[in-house]
Design an enzyme around this catalytic site. Structure first.
Site, PDB file in Angstrom:
ATOM      1  N   ARG A  85      -3.023 -10.372   5.459  1.00 59.30           N
ATOM      2  CA  ARG A  85      -3.496 -10.474   4.064  1.00 59.30           C
ATOM      3  C   ARG A  85      -2.456  -9.851   3.136  1.00 59.30           C
ATOM      4  O   ARG A  85      -2.140  -8.666   3.275  1.00 59.30           O
ATOM      5  CB  ARG A  85      -4.844  -9.757   3.932  1.00 59.30           C
ATOM      6  CG  ARG A  85      -5.475  -9.813   2.552  1.00 59.30           C
ATOM      7  CD  ARG A  85      -6.782  -9.035   2.551  1.00 59.30           C
ATOM      8  NE  ARG A  85      -7.451  -9.081   1.259  1.00 59.30           N
ATOM      9  CZ  ARG A  85      -7.222  -8.218   0.265  1.00 59.30           C
ATOM     10  NH1 ARG A  85      -6.335  -7.239   0.434  1.00 59.30           N
ATOM     11  NH2 ARG A  85      -7.866  -8.329  -0.891  1.00 59.30           N
TER      12      ARG A  85
ATOM     13  N   LYS B 211       0.818  -1.219   0.000  1.00 58.58           N
ATOM     14  CA  LYS B 211       0.000   0.000   0.000  1.00 58.58           C
ATOM     15  C   LYS B 211       0.853   1.271   0.000  1.00 58.58           C
ATOM     16  O   LYS B 211       2.044   1.268   0.292  1.00 58.58           O
ATOM     17  CB  LYS B 211      -0.975  -0.030   1.181  1.00 58.58           C
ATOM     18  CG  LYS B 211      -2.065  -1.072   0.958  1.00 58.58           C
ATOM     19  CD  LYS B 211      -3.173  -1.037   1.981  1.00 58.58           C
ATOM     20  CE  LYS B 211      -4.263  -2.053   1.605  1.00 58.58           C
ATOM     21  NZ  LYS B 211      -5.354  -2.102   2.603  1.00 58.58           N
TER      22      LYS B 211
END
Length: 269
Positions: A247, A211
């Protein structure tokens, strides 16, 4: 503390922020998922709609057409847990019928009025994630007075609503929603204080793989594929602070990092 499980990401989308278009056919998505299992993924998370900042919605029919054949293909070759990453009850229902065992919802079962009731009837595990706003607008200057307290309080309220609707407590997971309506500073604080969320007894899922927060620290990491080191650092910190599922896109590397972290802990215990 037991080592967290690793959830491998299988995006069946043309526009996901990291790997959009790479696994958008049934064959490539199934092969990718089985490869992640070989690399150590304990859970596979199948998504047919991008939730990156600015993403446009996908119709129910299109989302079902993307994910159901992939779940069926994976189920034909693997008996482990499969998660459906969707906001839509209709998609979750179709996915569970095809073999999914978990509903991972960025809207915490609040996108549709019947989300909670459908989840209760399905009887699957659910992941309730915090998102400020919705994907198209969530990164438009998000603000909090106390990001940890506000995210934690909101998630606990959603968990209470889920239990009131008939979802068993032991089937509920909480996710602070790294990158979903948060600045880089918010994301870092939530990671550092993840133990405050975990302290309430619900297992925590954490997802910061590739991210943009990592780019805020290392400006040279302009491409998602440049962010492996940062992804591993965040995963290890989340694990240290109580995350039970991590995740990720990079399964093999994350499994290895977590194994080394656990070995270091065992060496001094």
């Amino acid at each position: 503390m037991a080592r967290p499980q690793v959830m491998g990401i299988v995006n069946v989308t043309p526009d996901s922020f990291s790997d959009g278009g790479r696994h958008d056919t049934v064959g490539t998505a199934v092969a990718h998922g089985l490869r992640l299992v070989e690399q150590g993924a304990a859970i596979l998370d199948i998504g047919g709609e991008s939730t990156r900042p600015g993403a446009e919605p996908v119709s129910v029919a299109d989302e079902i057409a993307r994910v159901v054949p992939v779940i069926e293909g994976l189920r034909a070759g693997w008996s482990g847990p499969i998660s459906i990453d969707t906001m839509k009850p209709e998609v979750a229902r179709a996915a569970v019928a095809a073999g999914a065992t978990m509903w991972n919802d960025v809207a915490a079962l609040g996108f549709a009025p019947d989300g909670l009731a459908v989840a209760a009837r399905l009887g699957c595990e659910v992941v309730l994630m915090h998102m400020k706003g919705e994907p198209r607008t969530m990164q438009d200057a998000p603000r909090y007075d106390d990001v940890v307290g506000e995210v934690t309080g909101w998630l606990l309220a959603r968990a209470e609503a889920a239990m009131a609707a008939g979802i068993a407590r032991e089937r509920i997971w909480l996710d602070p929603g790294i990158g979903f309506g948060k600045t880089a500073a918010h994301n870092l604080v939530l990671t550092a204080r993840l133990d405050r969320l975990a302290a309430h007894g619900f297992p925590v899922l954490y997802g910061a793989s590739r991210k943009r927060t990592i780019q805020s620290i290392d400006p040279t990491a302009t491409e998602p594929s440049d962010r492996l080191g940062g992804s591993l650092a965040l995963a290890l910190e989340a694990a240290r602070n109580g995350a039970r599922i991590i995740r990720v896109h990079d399964v093999r590397e994350t499994v290895q990092a977590l194994a080394v972290q656990a070995a270091v802990g065992a060496a001094v215990s």
